[in-house]
Each structure stands twice: as C-alpha cells, then as structure tokens.
Design an enzyme around this catalytic site. Structure first.
Site, short mmCIF file in Angstrom:
data_model
loop_
_atom_site.label_atom_id
_atom_site.label_comp_id
_atom_site.label_asym_id
_atom_site.label_seq_id
_atom_site.Cartn_x
_atom_site.Cartn_y
_atom_site.Cartn_z
N HIS A 188 -6.47 -4.26 11.36
CA HIS A 188 -5.73 -4.98 10.33
C HIS A 188 -4.48 -5.53 11.00
CE1 HIS A 188 -4.45 -6.20 6.43
NE2 HIS A 188 -3.55 -5.25 6.23
N ASP A 204 -12.07 -4.29 0.29
CA ASP A 204 -11.04 -5.35 0.32
C ASP A 204 -11.66 -6.71 0.05
OD1 ASP A 204 -8.95 -7.08 0.97
OD2 ASP A 204 -8.98 -6.61 3.12
N HIS A 249 0.81 -1.21 0.00
CA HIS A 249 0.00 0.00 0.00
C HIS A 249 0.85 1.27 0.00
CE1 HIS A 249 -4.03 -1.87 0.62
NE2 HIS A 249 -3.24 -2.87 0.93
N HIS A 299 -1.10 -18.11 13.78
CA HIS A 299 -1.29 -17.03 12.82
C HIS A 299 -2.77 -16.82 12.55
CE1 HIS A 299 -0.69 -14.32 9.47
NE2 HIS A 299 -1.45 -15.08 8.72
N SER A 347 -5.29 -14.24 9.83
CA SER A 347 -5.22 -13.32 8.70
C SER A 347 -5.60 -11.91 9.12
CB SER A 347 -6.15 -13.80 7.59
OG SER A 347 -6.23 -12.83 6.57
N GLY A 348 -5.11 -10.93 8.40
CA GLY A 348 -5.49 -9.54 8.64
C GLY A 348 -6.67 -9.09 7.78
N HIS A 349 -7.19 -10.00 6.97
CA HIS A 349 -8.28 -9.65 6.05
C HIS A 349 -9.55 -10.39 6.43
CE1 HIS A 349 -5.42 -7.79 3.21
NE2 HIS A 349 -4.60 -8.74 3.61
N ASP A 359 14.73 -3.37 -11.28
CA ASP A 359 15.73 -4.44 -11.38
C ASP A 359 17.09 -3.80 -11.14
OD1 ASP A 359 17.50 -6.42 -12.03
OD2 ASP A 359 16.59 -6.92 -13.96
N HIS A 365 -8.69 -4.89 -4.29
CA HIS A 365 -7.70 -5.69 -3.54
C HIS A 365 -7.94 -7.18 -3.72
CE1 HIS A 365 -6.85 -1.93 -1.88
NE2 HIS A 365 -7.10 -2.10 -0.62
#
Lengths: 551, 551
Positions: free
Chosen positions: A140, A194, A75, A363, A365-367, A442, A389
């Site tokens: 989040h 999202d 972001h 763990h 998720s943040g979504h 690159d 998203h």
C-alpha cells in the site's frame, strides 16, 4: 451447534474515509480499524469527522481488540476518540503502525489507556476470545500494511484493508499472494475487500514508477527541488531521498507531520538515509539551491502546510524562485482540487516549474485497480463477498467484479454503515441495522455540533444575517426606534438599511395600534415583514433574528 | 507616424473564466468576448462573477464593437450586464453564437439595446474604425467558434479564442489551418492564444472519439440510456442522437437550458434530428426503457439540474432503475468533483451503471494540448506572444511553449487582468495597469456584495453567530437581564448558554458599578468577555454581536 458471526460496518461504506468494522461472536467483539474522515465544504467549520461509536458504547462488555490494518488517518485517526468512549482491551498493529499510533496516543495523553500488541505476519494466529487472527502482508502507499484473516464461529473472514498488488514495492514487502492463495485454498467464507479503485480498469502502477520518474526529473535540474507528498508516504520519501543521495543533494524535511513521521520511520528502520545527508531547515541557508532537496507537506494544498506557506512567501526557512522545481507527488483528494491548483499557480508565479500528477508520472495510487481486484478474488475464491472502503459506485463496481469472478449474486452483500450482516454456514445476509452516522469534532468539542448547527451555518453563509432589536412597552406601551445590524449582505450606509428600519417601525406601530403585545408575535411579524422586503429588493434571504425587549 | 495599439485584458488571465479583452487605438475600442465566471465555494452565496467593467464605463466614447468568439458562458455570459453599463455600438458573432445570445438578451429585455451583426469567416474584413477584423474558423466544444484577426494601427493581432486542432470534427468545420498559415505568412505581430491545456502533453482526442465510444456502448444496452453533457455541446448531442437513430431509440431532451439550446441549434441547422425521433418528456411513459435515449443537463452535478433531480427520484418525467445506463459525457470543472461524485453514487444506488470520464472514453476536451499549441505557434510564427485564457500555471506553460517555438523571451508578455500592453512596431510591452477585478451577482444585486460581506459570511459559516441584547439605564441606571441568541454553534438548552448569560451579566454589573455608561464601551466589553469564555470552553470563535439598548 453451528455458530454465527455478526459483521457491522460503522464507517467506510458509501464514503471514502473513517473505515471501521465490528466483528461479533459469542458476545465478544473485535474491531478492524478506527479511522476518521476529513470534512467537506458543506461541513462548515468542522475539523474532523468520526464514526458514531454509539453501538460500541452501548455494549456491556469491553471490545476484545482493535486490529489496525495500516497507519493512515482514515484507518487509525479515530482511535484516540474511540479509546475515550469505549473500553478496549488491546490494540494490535504492525511495527510502523504501532510507532505512528503511539505518537498519536501520546499527544492525547492516552498512551497508558490500552495495551498495545505487535501484529506479526510471520507469527502463528493470535487467539482473541472466539476469534483466531492472522495478519497477511499487503502493499500500500505506507509500509507495513496488512490484511486480516479472522477465523470466527460463523466462518473464515478475510478483510483486505487497503491494498494494491505491487510486485516491485520499494521495501520489497509485496502483497503476499502465496499466503493469500493458501488461505483461499483453506476456504474463505466471507471476503471484505477494498473497493476504492474498483471502477478503474487495468492495474495501478508500481510505486517504483515514481522512483523512475524522480530519477529522470531530478538529476538535470539545477535549482532547488521540493517534493511534496503525504507525510505518511514513507516509500515516496525514500525514493526521493535515494535520488538526492545519488546526485549529492542534501535532504531537508519540512512540515511538522512529515518531520515526525520521518523520525518514527527512521527510528524503526523504515527509512534509510545517511546521517550526513539530512540537514535541518535552519541550515538551508548554508547550501546553494542546487545542492538541496526539500521534502515537505502540503500536497493537498492545506492552508497552513509547508508547501502553501512556501508558495505565499510565508515560510521561515524555505522560499521558491525561478529555476526551482516543485514536484507534487500526490493526487488531490476529491474536494481539494482548487486548493492544490491555487498552490500550483502561486508557485508558478514565483517562477518555479511545478510538476504534478496531471502532467507528469509523479504519483501512483495505493489502491489496486479492477484487474488487481479480479486477481485477489481469483486467489481467495470467497464463498461470499462484501465490498468495503468506498463510495457506493465503487462498492457496486466491486460487486460486479465479484459476480464476474463467479460469486453468485445472492452471495454478494452490498451493505452500508450500520448494516448488520450475519455470517453462518449458509452464507452472509443483511439482517438488520444499528445506530450509525457521524460525530463532528469542532474545536474542542466532540459530538456537540449537530446537523442543525450546520444548517444554520449554511444559511448564514449563503446570505448573512440581519438582527433587529426593538424595545417595547414602558410607560405608554409604544415601541422604540428599532436598531438594525446586518452582516454579510448589506453594507453600512446602504439605503436598504433605512428602508428596513422604516419597515420595522411600520410593523411595530401597526401592531401596537392593534394592541398586539405578545413579544413572540411581534417578533414573527418583524421577521416576515423584513424578510419579504429584503427578498423583493435583493432576491436574498438572510437569516433574520428579531429581538423585542420589553422595558 | 507609426501607430500603436493598447491591449487590456479585463478577465481570463490568472483564472479559467470571464474572458474579456479590450483593444484600443486612436480613441476607439473593440472588445473580444464578455464572459462570466461561476463562483467557487469561498464565494458564499454569490450566483455569478463578472469582470469589473469600470475601465469601459469610464471611457468617453462608446465601445465600437464587442466581438464574440463562441457561445460559451465564459465568453458571452457577461454581455447583458455589460450592455446595461456600457454603450456598445455593435455586437459581432457567428450564426449559432448570435442565436444563443439573442435568446439571452431577450431574457434580459435587451434585444433592442445593441445592433447585432453576423460574423462570417468567409466574408472580407469588416472595418470598425481603426480596426480591420477577420474571423477564422476554429474547432471547439461548441459549433461556430472563431479566432479573430485584428489589423490595428500597432500591428496585426491574432486572438485564438478557445480552440483545438480537431481534424475530424463532427460538423466538418475544422480549425482552418490553411487560413491560419496564410495569416502567419502575412505576419502576426501579437498572438493571444488559449492556454487552458498548455500544461498537458500530446494532443486532445477528436470529438469523433466520443461518437465511437457511444457507438460501442449504446447498442448492446437494453435499459434506458441517459447522456448528460453541457447544454452547449451541440456536437456531443448530435453524436448521441446519431447512435439513437441507428439503434431505433427515440430521443428525449430534458433540462431547460438543453431544450432551449437544442431548439436554437435545430432552427439554425446545427443539429440534425428526424422529427419522428424526438419525443417530449411527457411522452416517455409510452415507451419501454430500452426504446429511449435521454439527453439531459446536470453533467456538473448542479443541484437543480435534470440529472441530479432524476438521481434523487425528484424528476416529474424521468426515473432511473436497475438495467439503465447513465453516460456523463463531460469532465467536472475543478471544484465540482464532489457534486458529480454524489450524483454518480445516487444513480448507482438506483441500480444504474454510470459511465464517466474517469473510467470510459466518453469525453474529450475542447481545448488543444501542448502539441496543438506548438502547431498553432508554428503556423502563425508570431513576433510577440501573450498567453490568455488560463490560470497562471497554464499561461506560464504556454509561455514556455512559445519560447521553445523560437519566440524570444523578451517578446513574451505574461500579463494579468488589468494589465495595459502596448503594441507598436518595436514589439509588445507591459506599460501600466487599469482598474480590474470582479463584480459579484447575488440575487438581484449586481456589484453590491463586496469582499467585506463575503468575509462576514465566511466568519458566520465557520462558527456561527451569538447575539447578546442587553438593556441599560432607565430609572436606576442599572442593566437588565441580557438575552442571548446563538445560531450555528451552540444548541438551545446547552449549559454553555447559561454560563454565557452569567458572564454577560457579570461584565455589565462590573461596568455599571464603575460608572461606565458609554454604550460602545459596554458592547466592546461584552464582545471580549464572551469571546474569551466561548473560546476557552469550545475552541471556537463565533461572530459576537452585542446590542446594548438604552431605555
């Protein structure tokens, strides 16, 4: 005169990463987020991927403001590159996000390139030309994330940024559902939401579940404990620190990006750790393994990260042995699975027990999952919906959720990067398309590696390269003995090399006998003759580069 | 004289794939499985990976028998290559496995290279030199899988092959727990057990759960239904066929390997489908989308598979549109995630709803989880344990389960590929190491691509290649104008190319002025001078291949 607003996503649609959306009205533009993406295996040698900024570069007027929803790389990571190419008047972000991007802009020597403004969810709307902007707290996997409400000539727009509906977040700053409901009551004409977990049923676990897992897993252990997570996951680190303090372990932060982020977050009050708890990596030797907890980078198995160096016995301060426990508190981003597995195997070889998200609840998720997206749609009750998203399957799943929530199908816009969406009192419609795509970083180059270079790298990577150098002409117009160099497909000394040299000589002799002297033609014949021979013998198609030098 | 037996795993330890274990006693050898592995991204251009057979090639006497546990590629795929290099007297396998390998050997022109024997779990032990061999039914994601019991001079050995404890398998042929308990009662000196899911808690779901999901998902749908799975998963196909028959849909099998396997399995009676239900791909046009169910390959997103060609509109017989449903009834093998996601996105773009294992119960694993492994250890009560089939973390987790089940730590052997394990009345011990490793199949070549070729391909793939050709000498001993060819890092016409050419000329002129004439030295200086220039300008390190031709 009723107004209209153009919404142009330049990244984040049909993909996970490089989120960026332009909002335009009355000749002014604001941009929500400027993220980057990480290369996939097919992007051979590429370091980073940026949105193509051409559309903004070509505009006459500067961008009024870039509004950042939170501090994750997908972001904010393209911001320095954007500021080099596009005039931007202001960048707005919440306190922690500002702290993180200041450090990033400083590294790029761009700290004075733009005015930085603090976004405050409790402040009245900011007036940015034709846009009135409010920020709304959302939960989040990084603190200080916000959704953005834009009152525009074409209607009221809500852009959620990344969010979940965590009602017990670690910092107490939950998604402000009351405020979202109030905005829904005012009326939202277009909702950009999202879509990352739109396919997944149910709800995401609260961040606190990970803390509960830490509280069960950490106290009984007697060896070293390593917790690897994203360097930006301040809540995750806070929860590990809290358990360390409870059981009397010192905390050591290892890995450049994590040390930097912990410093920024501590200075701004987003991480709370007693001074006497923190030790430096070079102090680790003074403590027994059972007295330390190490926070480290490398949860994605990145080749040069702290965790991977530790796993391979290549870290100056930290090693791992039997009795130690490694908690990988993250999920591999798709494409990183094998690297993470390799790291786990190497740590296990050293004798450590490795707890990871496939086998322990370390763990979340943040979504938000589907039920959270449904709740959001219920709170906001938007007139039109544009999923953002996510890969196409996620956008499509979000569209299905919107339709189920009562939004008419013709009010749901499945856009892609570069789509132009017009919003006015009659609704939101796809009306066109602007230049969009990817820009590769690159090495030191930004944008100079193009698809053709990647195609060549891919060809080279499949079957290697053969170079044939032949001299031609001179006094008698005959061809010299060709030199062959093979890389990546035949070993020196292989009989095939002799056979190829003979074939090259034969091709040249035949052509010389037929009085063919055009170099391009000689090269073409060499290319085709050798290619056929190699394919017949090996089934491979290396890149063949013939060079005929006239002497 | 008490005897001893040597166990030498040549593949499958520290990895998932290319399973192969040698058992030796009294100068005779039998081999359990001869599997292959699929290349990872780092194996640029490699098609298949085989175990290194050197140890068997170097033995004086032929291998008495190869015993196959089941027909998956990671257990039988290397057999044709093995038979080309190593003398083998017999291959033993159950009926379906025999059917599958016959077709494979036929393709390689090897059908007459070895005697094929049918392994029958209900038959008395087969005497193979010093080995007495029994086969025990186990449930797995392909029918006719067996565990193998070897009575050897060093003791009784049980090798599980791949297994789960499915008590309601689709063919009714469940893991024969009664027989395993009986063998446990007789006494097992060494247990070699599948470790794939040793880390995962609980039990695997029964294959029947997938059938129940099909029965819920398929009947209400009105468009086409595609079910993608592994071509070997006969149970999975049978369950989809059963639902198709119930709802009156015709079944069409698409994809070469799946058509082949369905034919073999039907001929041998492992798949039951009414003749009138099956239709050919070219008959699909005659039926409405709602009247067909298509079984297809491509569940791993393989680039040329049926599902991927269908997704990209590139299949001659099958297309997908809005209203259709695609069920991906498999889990991506680690490393294939992105390819599978790409296929899902493309199918979603076509308007199909895609159900996959992340969001619907359309797949179960063929490998038992921790509780099943515990049950197996409880049934068999082995004196010594050697975990096989899995990455190191899985072997280590299996070892922990064995220790928890009461096997003393010094009776648990954590071996690796090439380890020599001696089994005698005192136990099982690591005693040495033999040559082992990988053999790459690339195009038509077996074993000719070595690590150095892969390293070159990797280098080429990162930053491309630059070739500099210069002539030198001739009448006046001076250097000609160098030619440059760049692939994969600079575009033709880029100013950097001119700069490089000037640098090459400068390097050569300097050397000629200093009377340096040794070609090797000229090439070295060109390499270093250009390398530095390119790194300074671009931050990249292409492979630089200088060729100086004396004229």
């Amino acid at each position: 005169m009723p107004g209209s607003t153009r919404i142009i996503p330049l990244g984040g649609l049909g993909e996970v990463g490089k989120n960026m959306t332009v909002f335009e009205a009355d000749g002014e533009a604001v941009v929500v987020d400027a993220g980057l993406a990480f290369p996939r295996d097919e992007h051979l040698g590429v370091d980073l991927i940026l949105p193509d900024f051409s559309y903004l570069v070509d505009r006459d007027r500067p961008v009024r403001a870039v509004l950042l929803t939170h501090g994750h790389e997908d972001h904010v990571g393209a911001l320095p590159y954007l500021l080099r190419e596009v005039r931007v008047q202001e960048v707005w972000a919440t306190r922690l996000t500002l702290g993180l991007i200041k450090s990033k802009l400083d590294e790029h020597g761009l700290l004075r390139a733009v005015e930085l403004r603090e976004a405050d969810p409790d402040a009245p709307p900011a007036e940015l030309g034709p846009f009135s902007v409010e920020f709304v707290r959302v939960a989040h996997s990084i603190p200080d994330a916000v959704a953005i409400v834009l009152d525009t000539p074409g209607g009221r727009i809500l852009h959620t940024g990344d969010y979940k509906l965590d009602h017990t977040p670690v910092d107490g700053l939950r998604t402000d559902v009351g405020r979202l409901a109030e905005i829904g009551n005012r009326g939202v004409d277009l909702f950009l939401g999202d879509s990352t977990n739109a396919e997944r049923p149910g709800v995401t676990g609260s961040e606190r579940l990970v803390g509960e897992a830490f509280r069960q897993l950490i106290p009984p252990r007697t060896g070293r404990i390593l917790v690897a997570s994203f360097a930006s996951n301040v809540h995750r680190m806070q929860q590990a620190i809290d358990v360390a303090v409870e059981v009397g372990r010192k905390v050591c932060v290892v890995g450049r990006s994590m040390r930097k982020n912990v410093n920024i977050a501590r200075n701004l009050g987003y991480i709370d750790v007693p001074e006497e708890t923190l030790i430096r990596p070079n102090e680790l030797d003074e403590y027994a393994p059972g007295d330390v907890l190490i926070l480290c980078t490398g949860s994605q198995g990145e080749p040069l990260s702290a965790l991977v160096r530790i796993a391979y016995g290549d870290h100056p301060a930290v090693s791992v042995e039997a009795g130690d426990t490694v908690i990988i508190s993250a999920k591999p981003v798709p494409g990183n699975e094998l690297r993470v597995h390799d790291a786990i195997n190497q740590l296990a070889r050293n004798g450590a027990e490795v707890l990871h998200q496939e086998i322990a609840p370390v763990h979340v998720s943040g979504h938000g999952h589907a039920e959270e997206l449904r709740t959001m749609l219920g709170l906001v009750r938007p007139k039109s919906v544009m999923p953002v998203h996510g890969e196409f399957r996620m956008l499509a799943a979000h569209a299905r959720l919107a339709e189920e929530s009562g939004v008419p199908a013709n009010r749901i816009v499945l856009a892609e990067n570069g789509s132009v969406v017009e919003l006015d009192e009659s609704g939101a419609y796809l009306t066109g398309h602007v230049e969009s795509g990817v820009t590769f970083v690159d090495g030191l180059g930004v944008g100079d590696v193009q698809d053709v270079a990647l195609r060549d790298r891919r060809h080279l990577s499949e079957d290697g390269v053969l170079i044939v150098v032949a001299t031609f002409g001179g006094g008698n117009g005959s061809a010299g003995r060709p030199e062959l160099i093979a890389r990546g497909f035949a070993e020196p000394g292989e009989p095939l090399l002799d056979e190829m040299r003979e074939e090259a000589e034969r091709v040249l002799d035949d052509l010389v006998r037929d009085h063919v002297t055009e170099i391009k033609l000689l090269q073409e014949h060499l290319h085709d003759g050798l290619g056929q021979l190699i394919y017949d013998r090996t089934g491979r198609r290396p890149m063949i580069l013939p060079v005929v030098v006239e002497v």
